[in-house]
Scaffold this motif. Structure first.
Motif, PDB file in Angstrom:
ATOM      1  N   ASP A  56       0.986  -1.223  -0.001  1.00 17.42           N
ATOM      2  CA  ASP A  56       0.025  -0.265  -0.202  1.00 17.42           C
ATOM      3  C   ASP A  56       0.844   1.152   0.150  1.00 17.42           C
ATOM      4  N   ASP A  57       0.419   2.411   0.303  1.00 16.29           N
ATOM      5  CA  ASP A  57       1.180   3.639   0.226  1.00 16.29           C
ATOM      6  C   ASP A  57       1.249   4.062   1.458  1.00 16.29           C
ATOM      7  N   THR A  58       1.548   3.446   2.434  1.00 19.72           N
ATOM      8  CA  THR A  58       1.507   3.781   3.826  1.00 19.72           C
ATOM      9  C   THR A  58       2.812   3.306   4.420  1.00 19.72           C
ATOM     10  N   PHE A  59       3.393   4.181   5.799  1.00 23.94           N
ATOM     11  CA  PHE A  59       4.479   3.327   6.213  1.00 23.94           C
ATOM     12  C   PHE A  59       4.216   3.676   7.743  1.00 23.94           C
ATOM     13  N   ASP A  60       4.798   2.762   8.610  1.00 25.28           N
ATOM     14  CA  ASP A  60       4.762   2.991  10.069  1.00 25.28           C
ATOM     15  C   ASP A  60       6.010   3.636  10.609  1.00 25.28           C
ATOM     16  N   GLY A  61       5.872   4.650  11.279  1.00 26.68           N
ATOM     17  CA  GLY A  61       6.780   5.186  11.918  1.00 26.68           C
ATOM     18  C   GLY A  61       6.500   6.434  13.014  1.00 26.68           C
ATOM     19  N   PRO A  62       7.577   6.866  13.535  1.00 24.20           N
ATOM     20  CA  PRO A  62       7.321   8.270  14.171  1.00 24.20           C
ATOM     21  C   PRO A  62       6.669   9.318  13.730  1.00 24.20           C
ATOM     22  N   ALA A  92      16.245   8.785  13.194  1.00 26.67           N
ATOM     23  CA  ALA A  92      15.280   9.455  14.198  1.00 26.67           C
ATOM     24  C   ALA A  92      15.234   8.562  15.588  1.00 26.67           C
ATOM     25  N   PRO A  93      16.305   8.169  16.190  1.00 31.05           N
ATOM     26  CA  PRO A  93      16.132   7.375  17.256  1.00 31.05           C
ATOM     27  C   PRO A  93      15.439   7.833  18.480  1.00 31.05           C
TER      28      PRO A  93
END
Length: 255
Positions: free
Chosen positions: A10-16, A189-190
């Motif tokens: 899909d066109d999403t990503f998981d992240g901060p 981006a830790p």
């Protein structure tokens, strides 16, 4: 034809939580379509070279020590006994070890992740099924490691003033690309949790360099090898645990 599974493509990503930044055109021109394989090839080469340089840093310290002979006979070791300098060494050396190891560990992970994401984009740029769509996107955050966009930038970048860019995020997500995107996000981006837990890996590295270059031999070497391995395994486990905790707080964002 079976519809793509949104859990794997899909066109999403998981992240901060990241800022979308300035709006950019989504149309892919024929010129951009023809040139982008060369751009992603160049990025692949650059990130491969950076990864190699970061990994060579791990070899640089042992190589430098090896040129001076056994660590136990180094002039600096004898000087530690003068004026109680060993007290300062007990504080400074472990601190430097932790900082160095943490930085190299995160940089190695981040550069390797970006190398793989560059290869993913390069592969897609050569496939007709991706010809009419953007392949990667950029997001912005004030928490990222890297140069920030300053106030002298064009007006369209005002929403991301003083933020750093996180690029090469695949527009179309798969399990493989999501894994490497997460690796890049964790490195550049830790969270404070990831940084502190990565310090265990750095400590394991410097303890290993110390006893190998001393050099320690015999049964004590076996004991120290076990200690080094245990610290490394413990450090990796702590990092994985920290990442799992952080991932629970991540949001799903559109590419």
């Amino acid at each position: 034809m079976t519809a793509p599974d949104p859990a794997t493509s899909d066109d999403t990503f998981d992240g901060p939580a990241l800022s979308g930044g300035p709006v950019t055109p989504r149309t892919v021109t024929p010129a951009a379509r023809a040139l982008r394989p060369f751009g992603y090839l160049g990025l692949s080469v650059v990130w491969l070279a950076i990864t190699a340089v970061v990994l060579l840093l791990l070899v640089a310290i042992p190589a430098a020590l090896a040129g001076e002979g056994p660590l136990s006979e180094a002039p600096g070791m004898a000087a530690l006994a003068v004026d109680n300098q060993w007290i300062a060494a007990l504080i400074v050396v472990p601190l430097f070890a932790v900082i160095f190891g943490t930085v190299v560990f995160l940089l190695a992970q981040g550069s390797l992740s970006l190398f793989v994401l560059s290869l993913v984009a390069l592969s897609r740029s050569l496939r007709p099924s991706f010809a009419g769509e953007p392949l990667t996107t950029t997001r912005w955050t004030g928490e990222a490691i890297g140069p920030v966009r300053l106030g002298s930038a064009p007006a369209k970048y005002a929403p991301v003033k003083n933020m750093a860019a996180l690029s090469l995020i695949p527009v179309r997500r798969t399990r493989f690309s999501a894994f490497w995107t997460a690796g890049m996000l964790f490195a550049f981006a830790p969270s404070f949790r990831v940084i502190t837990e990565s310090a265990w890996v750095g400590l394991a590295y410097f303890i290993t360099v110390g006893w190998v270059m001393w050099p320690v031999t015999g049964p004590l070497a076996i004991v120290l090898a076990v200690v080094s391995a245990a610290l490394a395994v413990f450090g990796v486990w702590r990092v994985i645990r920290a990442r799992r905790v952080d991932t629970l707080g991540w949001t799903t964002q559109a590419s």
